[in-house]
Write a protein that holds these residues in place. Structure first.
Motif, PDB file in Angstrom:
ATOM      1  N   ILE A 230       0.822  -1.223   0.000  1.00 17.89           N
ATOM      2  CA  ILE A 230       0.000   0.000   0.000  1.00 17.89           C
ATOM      3  C   ILE A 230       0.854   1.270   0.000  1.00 17.89           C
ATOM      4  N   ILE A 231       1.780   1.355   0.970  1.00 17.21           N
ATOM      5  CA  ILE A 231       2.488   2.622   1.165  1.00 17.21           C
ATOM      6  C   ILE A 231       3.572   2.831   0.099  1.00 17.21           C
ATOM      7  N   LEU A 232       4.498   1.861  -0.036  1.00 18.30           N
ATOM      8  CA  LEU A 232       5.629   2.058  -0.951  1.00 18.30           C
ATOM      9  C   LEU A 232       5.197   2.339  -2.396  1.00 18.30           C
ATOM     10  N   PRO A 233       4.233   1.547  -2.954  1.00 17.06           N
ATOM     11  CA  PRO A 233       3.850   1.861  -4.341  1.00 17.06           C
ATOM     12  C   PRO A 233       3.341   3.291  -4.505  1.00 17.06           C
ATOM     13  N   GLN A 234       2.622   3.790  -3.509  1.00 19.64           N
ATOM     14  CA  GLN A 234       2.087   5.153  -3.627  1.00 19.64           C
ATOM     15  C   GLN A 234       3.152   6.218  -3.431  1.00 19.64           C
ATOM     16  N   SER A 235       4.228   5.844  -2.706  1.00 22.78           N
ATOM     17  CA  SER A 235       5.258   6.853  -2.430  1.00 22.78           C
ATOM     18  C   SER A 235       6.198   7.017  -3.616  1.00 22.78           C
ATOM     19  N   LEU A 236       6.107   6.125  -4.594  1.00 27.28           N
ATOM     20  CA  LEU A 236       7.041   6.161  -5.726  1.00 27.28           C
ATOM     21  C   LEU A 236       7.041   7.508  -6.446  1.00 27.28           C
ATOM     22  N   ARG A 237       5.837   8.122  -6.546  1.00 31.88           N
ATOM     23  CA  ARG A 237       5.729   9.386  -7.261  1.00 31.88           C
ATOM     24  C   ARG A 237       6.650  10.446  -6.648  1.00 31.88           C
ATOM     25  N   VAL A 238       6.737  10.424  -5.304  1.00 33.11           N
ATOM     26  CA  VAL A 238       7.594  11.392  -4.614  1.00 33.11           C
ATOM     27  C   VAL A 238       9.051  10.928  -4.629  1.00 33.11           C
ATOM     28  N   ILE A 239       9.255   9.605  -4.581  1.00 33.79           N
ATOM     29  CA  ILE A 239      10.610   9.062  -4.432  1.00 33.79           C
ATOM     30  C   ILE A 239      11.405   9.117  -5.742  1.00 33.79           C
TER      31      ILE A 239
END
Lengths: 223, 230
Positions: free
Chosen positions: B138-147
């Protein structure tokens, strides 16, 4: 006698040499910082100017200086210029090298800061009869301070650490003093750990200050 | 400056410099992979429930970010020998740059993870996921845009920072340039060519990063654009 005991015995001597180097590091950092800020302001002015020539010049300058390692730039200035008759001492060469490099980074910071200010501000300033230069100086720049302060503080911390590269052109700063001590005593681990502590002692207060500035600067403004 | 003699010299230098550029790229890729993996571990460790893990990870990150790459390079290359660990210069450079960038990448992961709304984590746990599962699915896939954009920026910085490895005589562009400069005594020409080579490697990358930034910011309200990491 172990290496650590030997280090302890010679500690006053080591600290004395490293402190001399740390002062030089501070001088190179401060000098490079001042050159960077001035150059960054001028180039940011060029980037936002109406003249296509100035904009292109600033663009090319920034792209070149950001894509090439600062070590290469230092070598061009120190060894390269030296070989064609422009001999600079290590310290001025380092200050110029870090200044020219840092100027390119800060140009982007200042440009982003200027872009973050609502266009209406400069339109209003011009409407009340200010010239573009006056508007930039008295209306836009003061407001950009809030935006640019945190990245400038980060830049200063990065610069402090980068000045260690000046040791490669024999500028007698902290890292250079460390190489000399390490060559003479072979206590490499101990000396470079001490040097790390010296850099921490300078960079940790800076980063603490930058966090404080960031908080202060964002007071009363929605993120 | 561009005389036939100069052209002949450049013809002599280029094969050597291009061979060295291969080492620079290899060093960059290996150190990047090392940094990306250890960085993720540090970021997750920094959010662990065990206090001592958090303290170790934060301490490591602060130490690495507060000291120059050069000092770390000498600690790994010269310092470790007194503990009986003698790494060859290329490997020492990969390890140092990897460990160095891990600290910066950990901060990138952390800001990416914290950019995901807290409700996502709660919702994941409410439907029975463990903390680890929630992070992974849930968290990591969504954070990719920022990362992704700052991670790509790190690759450019890393590419340039490999030049520092020349100071422990690791084979890469800068070291070869130094050798040639002292052999031919033409430092100006050689370092300018070297600079041009770095430019050729780094500039397309930085155009790519800008495209990536544009791509990932589409359809989202613009966040405050951070300046490119040093």
């Amino acid at each position: 006698m172990t290496d650590w005991a030997r280090t302890y015995e010679n500690l006053p001597y080591f600290l004395d040499a490293l402190l001399t180097g740390a002062v030089m590091t501070a001088i190179v950092t401060a000098g490079g910082f001042i050159v960077s800020v001035l150059l960054g302001l001028v180039l940011a002015g060029c980037k936002t100017s109406r003249s296509r020539l100035l904009r292109t010049f600033a663009y090319i300058y920034v792209e070149i200086f950001r894509a090439v390692p600062v070590l290469t730039q230092l070598f061009v200035i120190y060894f390269g210029l030296g070989s064609i008759g422009i001999k600079l001492d290590p310290i001025p060469a380092a200050i110029i090298g870090f200044g020219l490099n840092g100027g390119a980074y800060l140009t982007e910071v200042f440009r982003a800061g200027i872009a973050a200010i609502d266009r209406g501000q400069s339109e209003a300033a011009i409407a009340i009869g200010m010239t573009r230069g006056m508007a930039l100086r008295t209306i836009i720049l003061p407001q950009t301070v809030r935006v640019v302060l945190p990245p400038i503080a980060n830049f200063a911390i990065g610069l402090l650490k980068d000045t260690s590269l000046a040791s490669a052109v024999a500028a007698p700063e902290l890292s250079f003093q460390a190489h000399m001590l390490a060559d003479r005593t072979f206590l490499t681990t101990q000396i470079y750990l001490l040097v790390a502590l010296f850099y921490l002692a300078m960079s940790v207060p800076l980063s603490w200050l930058s966090r404080r500035l960031e908080r202060r600067a964002s007071r009363g403004v929605r993120a | 400056m561009i005389s036939p003699r100069m052209l002949a010299l450049i013809g002599e230098w280029m094969p050597q410099l291009i061979e060295a550029a291969g080492y620079t790229l290899k060093m960059t890729v290996l150190a990047y992979m090392l940094g990306a993996v250890i960085g993720l571990a540090l970021a997750l460790g920094g959010m662990a429930r065990q206090r001592w893990i958090v303290i170790c990870c934060r301490g490591y990150i602060e130490f690495v970010r507060g000291t120059p790459t050069l000092t770390q390079l000498f600690l790994v290359y010269f310092g470790l020998t007194s503990f009986g660990i003698a790494l060859p210069s290329f490997e020492a450079a990969v390890v140092t740059l990897g460990l160095h960038y891990a600290a910066y990448m950990a901060e990138i992961y952390r800001s990416g993870i914290s950019s995901v709304h807290g409700g996502q984590q709660e919702a994941a746990q409410a439907i029975g996921m463990t903390r680890g599962e929630a992070m992974r699915y849930i968290i990591l896939p969504q954070s990719l845009r920022v990362i992704l954009p700052p991670m790509a920026n790190s690759a450019i910085s890393l590419l340039k920072d490999t030049s520092v490895a020349s100071l422990i005589s690791a084979p890469e562009i800068m070291l070869r340039a130094n050798d040639l400069a002292s052999q031919y005594y033409m430092p100006m020409q050689l370092y300018l060519i070297t600079g041009a080579m770095y430019f050729v490697l780094a500039y397309p990358l930085s155009l790519g990063v800008r495209y990536l930034e544009w791509l990932t910011s589409r359809g989202h309200r613009s966040t405050i654009a951070g300046p490119a990491a040093g």
